[in-house]
Design a protein around this motif. Sequence first.
Motif, PDB file in Angstrom:
ATOM      1  N   UNK A  30       0.828  -1.208   0.000  1.00  0.00           N
ATOM      2  CA  UNK A  30       0.000   0.000   0.000  1.00  0.00           C
ATOM      3  C   UNK A  30       0.863   1.260   0.000  1.00  0.00           C
ATOM      4  N   UNK A  31       1.962   1.239   0.741  1.00  0.00           N
ATOM      5  CA  UNK A  31       2.864   2.395   0.765  1.00  0.00           C
ATOM      6  C   UNK A  31       3.450   2.655  -0.619  1.00  0.00           C
ATOM      7  N   UNK A  32       3.878   1.591  -1.281  1.00  0.00           N
ATOM      8  CA  UNK A  32       4.415   1.763  -2.631  1.00  0.00           C
ATOM      9  C   UNK A  32       3.343   2.285  -3.579  1.00  0.00           C
ATOM     10  N   UNK A  33       2.125   1.830  -3.398  1.00  0.00           N
ATOM     11  CA  UNK A  33       1.017   2.307  -4.235  1.00  0.00           C
ATOM     12  C   UNK A  33       0.802   3.798  -4.031  1.00  0.00           C
ATOM     13  N   UNK A  34       0.848   4.244  -2.801  1.00  0.00           N
ATOM     14  CA  UNK A  34       0.615   5.667  -2.506  1.00  0.00           C
ATOM     15  C   UNK A  34       1.712   6.551  -3.087  1.00  0.00           C
ATOM     16  N   UNK A  35       2.970   6.145  -2.972  1.00  0.00           N
ATOM     17  CA  UNK A  35       4.058   7.012  -3.425  1.00  0.00           C
ATOM     18  C   UNK A  35       4.202   7.005  -4.947  1.00  0.00           C
ATOM     19  N   UNK A  36       3.568   6.069  -5.622  1.00  0.00           N
ATOM     20  CA  UNK A  36       3.608   6.046  -7.089  1.00  0.00           C
ATOM     21  C   UNK A  36       2.253   6.381  -7.702  1.00  0.00           C
ATOM     22  N   UNK A  37       1.321   6.862  -6.891  1.00  0.00           N
ATOM     23  CA  UNK A  37      -0.023   7.139  -7.384  1.00  0.00           C
ATOM     24  C   UNK A  37      -0.020   8.252  -8.424  1.00  0.00           C
ATOM     25  N   UNK A  38       0.829   9.284  -8.239  1.00  0.00           N
ATOM     26  CA  UNK A  38       0.878  10.369  -9.214  1.00  0.00           C
ATOM     27  C   UNK A  38       1.387   9.867 -10.562  1.00  0.00           C
ATOM     28  N   UNK A  39       2.387   8.956 -10.543  1.00  0.00           N
ATOM     29  CA  UNK A  39       2.865   8.362 -11.792  1.00  0.00           C
ATOM     30  C   UNK A  39       1.769   7.538 -12.455  1.00  0.00           C
ATOM     31  N   UNK A  40       1.028   6.807 -11.636  1.00  0.00           N
ATOM     32  CA  UNK A  40      -0.033   5.967 -12.185  1.00  0.00           C
ATOM     33  C   UNK A  40      -1.089   6.812 -12.888  1.00  0.00           C
ATOM     34  N   UNK A  41      -1.465   7.933 -12.285  1.00  0.00           N
ATOM     35  CA  UNK A  41      -2.474   8.807 -12.894  1.00  0.00           C
ATOM     36  C   UNK A  41      -1.970   9.360 -14.221  1.00  0.00           C
ATOM     37  N   UNK A  42      -0.716   9.817 -14.244  1.00  0.00           N
ATOM     38  CA  UNK A  42      -0.162  10.437 -15.445  1.00  0.00           C
ATOM     39  C   UNK A  42       0.142   9.432 -16.549  1.00  0.00           C
ATOM     40  N   UNK A  43       0.651   8.264 -16.167  1.00  0.00           N
ATOM     41  CA  UNK A  43       1.179   7.331 -17.154  1.00  0.00           C
ATOM     42  C   UNK A  43       0.240   6.175 -17.488  1.00  0.00           C
ATOM     43  N   UNK A  44      -0.770   5.945 -16.647  1.00  0.00           N
ATOM     44  CA  UNK A  44      -1.694   4.832 -16.894  1.00  0.00           C
ATOM     45  C   UNK A  44      -3.099   5.345 -17.186  1.00  0.00           C
ATOM     46  N   UNK A  45      -3.681   6.051 -16.242  1.00  0.00           N
ATOM     47  CA  UNK A  45      -5.086   6.429 -16.370  1.00  0.00           C
ATOM     48  C   UNK A  45      -5.318   7.515 -17.405  1.00  0.00           C
ATOM     49  N   UNK A  46      -4.322   8.339 -17.701  1.00  0.00           N
ATOM     50  CA  UNK A  46      -4.497   9.381 -18.713  1.00  0.00           C
ATOM     51  C   UNK A  46      -4.257   8.875 -20.123  1.00  0.00           C
ATOM     52  N   UNK A  47      -3.841   7.603 -20.261  1.00  0.00           N
ATOM     53  CA  UNK A  47      -3.575   7.033 -21.576  1.00  0.00           C
ATOM     54  C   UNK A  47      -4.744   6.150 -22.005  1.00  0.00           C
ATOM     55  N   UNK A  48      -4.725   5.800 -23.274  1.00  0.00           N
ATOM     56  CA  UNK A  48      -5.829   5.000 -23.820  1.00  0.00           C
ATOM     57  C   UNK A  48      -5.810   3.592 -23.225  1.00  0.00           C
ATOM     58  N   UNK A  49      -6.966   2.929 -23.262  1.00  0.00           N
ATOM     59  CA  UNK A  49      -7.058   1.558 -22.788  1.00  0.00           C
ATOM     60  C   UNK A  49      -6.400   0.622 -23.789  1.00  0.00           C
ATOM     61  N   UNK A  50      -5.685  -0.340 -23.276  1.00  0.00           N
ATOM     62  CA  UNK A  50      -4.993  -1.323 -24.104  1.00  0.00           C
ATOM     63  C   UNK A  50      -4.803  -2.580 -23.276  1.00  0.00           C
TER      64      UNK A  50
END
Length: 342
Positions: A30-50
């Motif tokens: 969970x800690x790793x998830x929290x500290x990489x959440x901003x990367x996840x939003x920018x690099x995963x959720x803002x990109x197209x589904x694949x």
Amino acid sequence: MPDSYGEMLELVKDIRLIRLSQLTATLVALYDHLITLDQEVDLIWSKRWSLSKVLFVVNRYLGGAVLLTEAVVFLKGDMSDNVSHNFFVFQGWASACVVWAMQVIMQLRVMAMYGHSKSLWIMLSSCFVAEVAAMGVILGMTYKVIIVAAEPLPGIAICTPIGIPDYFFAFWIPIVAFEFILFALVLYQGAWHAMESGNGWGPTSLMNILVRDSFMYFFLTLLTYVTNAIVWLTLSSTWLEVPEGFALAATCIMGSRLVLNMREAYYSPFVEEQDRLAEFRERESNMHFRATGGDEGPGSRVYLDEIELGETNWADDSGVMKPVAERNRESQLAPSSSSQSA
């Protein structure tokens, strides 16, 4: 049920260790998830589904859900024997799906690194199917005979597996074997790239980041997988859950970071590649612009997912590496060219 006071005391110690281990593994993930959440939003959720995005979500969120469920079950533990048995079935199959999702991502990337070789695809697919079948058979056979006690000691409620078959440790053998195959393929390609480039390991190179993260991923996950196999083989069934949470947490953390680091490198400017390949500066800049949402038409866009999934070629689109087939052709042509010049 323990027969003596000494066995009861050992069981109490094991239960404490199980709860501490599961809680620690969950908190680390969970800690790793929290500290990489901003990367996840920018690099995963803002990109197209694949497909690669779906696999990332399965690896990260299904794995996180299993870890949270394990923490709640082992801390609370107030349930019937039947519910406890169903929990262990869910835990086993869901954890296997998390591992398989990450392995599919790795297979897609290995295929892209090797120029989408058909023979390599057949080999990896066959090994992966064999691994899945072996794991499925072991899980299915185990869950038919496993006995789970919801209250191993009077007044102590915690799901505790008893009557585990001796062969259950073999669940980890197919995983370790297939991971070694993937690692060997990445290692070979990385060694060739290092010798061919002759400029060391740059921090922004896609190939360098892939090899670096693969080393970390394989080292940590293989370490936890082998540890689980040894513990399951040599210790009592009450130790079954002590290392399991760390293996799942390592798979989620390293799997997610492998995807995030690769995408971060791709969507950042290729500084070193632009310096070393000046003639491709404009082409790489245009590719980076299109990948981050330019106004080019759909037919001309180049996406990271296309590179990952083999829809295009890393060597052609980024200049980062050449497929093995192309290198082999060049090596075959080199002697004939030198002899003609002589």
